[in-house]
Design a protein around this motif. Structure first.
Motif, PDB file in Angstrom:
ATOM      1  N   UNK A  12      42.174  40.191  22.970  1.00 22.53           N
ATOM      2  CA  UNK A  12      41.714  41.308  23.801  1.00 22.53           C
ATOM      3  C   UNK A  12      40.207  41.282  23.962  1.00 22.53           C
ATOM      4  N   UNK A  13      39.492  41.023  22.879  1.00 25.46           N
ATOM      5  CA  UNK A  13      38.021  41.054  22.928  1.00 25.46           C
ATOM      6  C   UNK A  13      37.472  39.916  23.788  1.00 25.46           C
ATOM      7  N   UNK A  14      37.908  38.693  23.530  1.00 23.70           N
ATOM      8  CA  UNK A  14      37.309  37.547  24.218  1.00 23.70           C
ATOM      9  C   UNK A  14      37.820  37.390  25.652  1.00 23.70           C
ATOM     10  N   UNK A  19      37.539  39.216  31.688  1.00 29.47           N
ATOM     11  CA  UNK A  19      38.226  39.888  32.788  1.00 29.47           C
ATOM     12  C   UNK A  19      37.477  41.141  33.217  1.00 29.47           C
ATOM     13  N   UNK A  20      36.962  41.896  32.241  1.00 34.01           N
ATOM     14  CA  UNK A  20      36.267  43.143  32.565  1.00 34.01           C
ATOM     15  C   UNK A  20      34.982  42.871  33.344  1.00 34.01           C
ATOM     16  N   UNK A  21      34.171  41.948  32.849  1.00 33.66           N
ATOM     17  CA  UNK A  21      32.894  41.652  33.494  1.00 33.66           C
ATOM     18  C   UNK A  21      33.092  41.090  34.908  1.00 33.66           C
ATOM     19  N   UNK A  22      33.951  40.067  35.003  1.00 41.30           N
ATOM     20  CA  UNK A  22      34.215  39.456  36.307  1.00 41.30           C
ATOM     21  C   UNK A  22      34.883  40.456  37.245  1.00 41.30           C
ATOM     22  N   UNK A 268      47.867  40.726  32.420  1.00 39.07           N
ATOM     23  CA  UNK A 268      48.221  41.449  33.643  1.00 39.07           C
ATOM     24  C   UNK A 268      46.986  41.829  34.460  1.00 39.07           C
ATOM     25  N   UNK A 269      45.817  41.906  33.807  1.00 44.32           N
ATOM     26  CA  UNK A 269      44.588  42.249  34.522  1.00 44.32           C
ATOM     27  C   UNK A 269      44.010  41.068  35.289  1.00 44.32           C
ATOM     28  N   UNK A 272      43.831  41.259  39.236  1.00 42.64           N
ATOM     29  CA  UNK A 272      42.891  42.297  39.676  1.00 42.64           C
ATOM     30  C   UNK A 272      41.452  41.910  39.382  1.00 42.64           C
ATOM     31  N   UNK A 273      41.246  41.212  38.278  1.00 41.13           N
ATOM     32  CA  UNK A 273      39.890  40.840  37.876  1.00 41.13           C
ATOM     33  C   UNK A 273      39.371  39.604  38.615  1.00 41.13           C
ATOM     34  N   UNK A 274      40.254  38.671  38.917  1.00 39.76           N
ATOM     35  CA  UNK A 274      39.841  37.384  39.472  1.00 39.76           C
ATOM     36  C   UNK A 274      39.960  37.306  40.990  1.00 39.76           C
TER      37      UNK A 274
END
Length: 319
Positions: A12-14, A19-22, A268-269, A272-274
């Motif tokens: 989750x962290x790495x 995913x969050x930043x991009x 699953x993110x 949406x992230x990429x």
């Protein structure tokens, strides 16, 4: 802390941080660029999808990162946020993927040789359908808020979970998670992606066919691949979960399944992230618009300025 918990937290962290930043930066750029062309049916849909992606990533992935990295479960400290988080996650996720599905269908209409189908691709139609879709998902997601609550676990901690309602558990396990979140959008995207590609391949004008394949089909098919990659593991896991819903399980098996559940939830993110990276790689037109938006000089413009042409926003092939 068990080995499965360590695996879940590290993944989750790495992976989640990337995913969050991009996702946040990419969807902001997507929204800004697609808004400039929002009078085009497909770009309006991609603009709306980008906006809901931002909310989905911020509400869902940020709280996961805080829980895994800082051991702060915000949803467990507030009943209102517990209910709102589940509600917003489903509303935003399903609205976003619905927009992508509709954009794929719209591209099928545009590329069709049938004049009747081409006429269905209108901005007025898209606006009406968008309002219906958003309203539908607003109402459809209400049960998640109603049936979520703060519960004290066996170890004494408080968690935001769904209450033990058999009817809702059956609905979520057999219908909502494996079908609405998984197989239905995958089926729509693959079906209309193939139909669009076939339509484009049948175009007689070689120039139009080449442009469509570069700026339209590539974006659609590549995004479909990412959506399938991100959604299929989730659909498979919850199909398995539905089949074994009433099966007696050992503690070790429960911990393993919880680990897999968290991993597929982070994966699953990915679509949406990429989305920004997908569009940037697939479309030369989109690359130029991104560089223009970020004020990055175009090498082609610097080398041969006399051949520079203005990028017109009317192009539907970019979507």
């Amino acid at each position: 802390m068990s080995v499965y918990t360590n695996i879940t937290n590290n993944f989750t962290i790495y992976v989640g941080s990337v995913f969050f930043t991009v996702g946040i930066l990419g969807n902001i750029i997507n929204a800004c660029i697609f808004y400039k062309n929002h009078r085009n049916p497909s770009t309006l849909l991609l603009f709306v999808a980008s906006c809901f992606n931002l909310i989905y990533i911020f509400v869902g992935l940020l709280t996961r990162l805080m829980s895994a990295g800082l051991h702060v479960d915000v949803a467990a400290n507030s009943l209102g946020w517990c209910k709102a988080r589940f509600y917003l996650l489903q509303l935003c996720a399903l609205t976003s993927v619905s927009c992508i599905c509709y954009a794929t269908i719209d591209q099928y209409f545009i590329s069709s040789q049938s004049e009747t189908l081409r006429r269905l691709s209108k901005i007025s139609n898209v606006r009406r359908v968008l309002c219906i879709l958003i309203l539908f998902w607003i109402l459809y997601s209400i049960p998640l808020a109603l049936f979520s609550s703060l519960t004290q676990l066996s170890d004494g901690s408080i968690a935001c979970v769904f209450i033990n309602n058999l009817g809702f558990i059956r609905f979520a396990s057999y219908f909502n998670l494996p079908l609405i979140w998984g197989m239905v959008p995958i089926t729509i995207l693959i079906t209309f992606g193939i139909l669009t590609y076939r339509n484009v391949s049948l175009l007689r004008n070689a120039r139009n066919r080449d442009a469509a394949q570069r700026h339209l089909t590539s974006m659609i098919l590549l995004h479909i691949i990412f959506i399938v990659f991100g959604t299929l593991p989730y659909a498979f896991y919850y199909t398995y979960s539905a089949i074994t819903l009433f099966t007696a399980k050992t503690t070790g098996r429960q911990e393993l399944e919880a680990c897999i559940s968290n991993i597929v939830a982070v994966i699953l993110y990915c679509p949406n992230s990429c989305a920004f990276l997908v569009y940037y790689v697939a479309s030369a037109t989109y690359q130029k618009q991104v560089k223009k938006f970020l004020h990055i000089p175009d090498r082609a413009t610097q080398i041969a300025p006399e051949h520079t042409a203005t990028i017109e926003p009317k192009t539907r092939a970019m979507t």
